[in-house]
Design an enzyme around this catalytic site. Structure first.
Site, short mmCIF file in Angstrom:
data_model
loop_
_atom_site.label_atom_id
_atom_site.label_comp_id
_atom_site.label_asym_id
_atom_site.label_seq_id
_atom_site.Cartn_x
_atom_site.Cartn_y
_atom_site.Cartn_z
N ARG A 180 0.84 -1.20 0.00
CA ARG A 180 0.00 0.00 0.00
C ARG A 180 0.88 1.25 0.00
O ARG A 180 0.55 2.24 -0.65
CB ARG A 180 -0.93 0.01 1.21
CG ARG A 180 -2.01 -1.06 1.15
CD ARG A 180 -2.95 -0.97 2.33
NE ARG A 180 -3.83 0.19 2.25
CZ ARG A 180 -4.63 0.58 3.23
NH1 ARG A 180 -4.67 -0.09 4.37
NH2 ARG A 180 -5.40 1.64 3.07
N CYS A 235 -1.50 6.22 8.90
CA CYS A 235 -1.85 4.96 8.22
C CYS A 235 -2.95 5.30 7.23
O CYS A 235 -2.88 6.33 6.57
CB CYS A 235 -2.28 3.90 9.23
SG CYS A 235 -3.62 4.47 10.34
#
Length: 284
Positions: A180, A235
């Site tokens: 990611r 995040c």
């Protein structure tokens, strides 16, 4: 500073009236599952706080997928379960550390530092054969006066300035899984990649089998970082970055902040750029 309490400590202190236990179990793919788990069985005397209903505000245009909750509403919920300035609060999840971490961070953010994560979580509690119940208790209402610890949070404006100036005194840490971060994969957000200039330290590497690594292991994990700099962790939505926040603090880094809105807030501003890169282009 102590960030976690062990299972044996809680077992001994289950009847301690100065202790309040908060069940934070949650499943990002199935938001109602945590409540069902709680109804099926939980640590005695614990109350349930839902990530999206109790520990977050509704999603808006900006603020990310899990905006910080309204502080007054959070304080009311804490007062309703009898939390005051002297209460020892223990937050637990299934051992991920992230959902209990959200509760831990929020309570510390409003000035209640006497808050801890149950190391190992509910799964390890069960493995030890410790008691569970389906009973739900009510508590006498308390009074709690929040004192916001603004130094714990980085604002969007602070992140934007850091990206624009490429400041050398601050470092952004992306806590998501490596693919990611690189932009190879993005299962949730509408854009892939990372905030420009961020380094990658995957949050799960700070725990093993639901337990936070030792202080020495955390220091080794972050040995490439300089202790005099400020570190801002993020995040996808400000949840899984919190174990990294705690891990950095355990490793002795004093200047650590959470960007609560995280990547999902950053990309909510269409003008913001993201970086993508192939693994071969990155130095790990």
């Amino acid at each position: 500073m102590e960030y976690v309490k062990n299972l044996d400590w809680l077992r001994v202190n289950l009847e301690n009236k100065s202790v309040r236990i908060i069940d934070c179990r949650f499943d990002l793919q199935s938001p109602d599952k945590g409540e069902k788990w709680y109804e099926e069985g939980h640590i005695p005397s614990s109350v349930y706080f839902h990530l999206e209903k109790d520990l977050s505000n509704p999603v808006r245009e900006h603020g990310g997928r899990h905006p910080l909750p309204d502080i007054e509403e959070l304080v009311k919920k804490l007062e309703n379960i009898g939390v005051d300035k002297d209460t020892i609060v223990i937050a637990y999840d299934n051992g991920e550390g992230a959902f209990a971490g959200r509760c831990w961070w929020l309570l510390n953010y409003i000035g209640h530092s006497n808050t801890y994560i149950l190391d190992g979580g509910y799964k390890e509690w069960i493995k030890k054969g410790y008691p569970t119940t389906r009973e739900t208790l009510t508590f006498s209402k308390s009074s709690f006066s929040p004192i916001i610890q603004s130094h714990m949070a980085a604002t969007y404006q602070e992140i934007s300035l850091q990206v624009q100036t490429k400041g050398q005194d601050k470092v952004l840490i992306d806590s998501r899984e490596y693919k990611r971060y690189t932009g190879e994969m993005e299962p949730i957000d509408k854009k892939s990649g990372h905030i420009p200039g961020a380094e990658n330290f995957v949050w799960t590497e700070g725990l093993k089998n639901g337990y936070f690594l030792s202080i020495d292991d955390q220091k080794e994990r972050f040995s490439s970082l300089k202790p005099d700099k400020e570190y801002i962790v993020y995040c996808g939505s400000g949840i899984t970055a919190i174990p990294n926040y705690i891990s950095l603090k355990m490793a002795g880094f004093d200047k650590v902040k959470l960007y609560p809105g995280s990547f999902s807030d950053w990309i909510s501003y269409e003008e913001n750029e993201v970086e993508t890169c192939l693994p071969s282009q990155l130095e790990k």
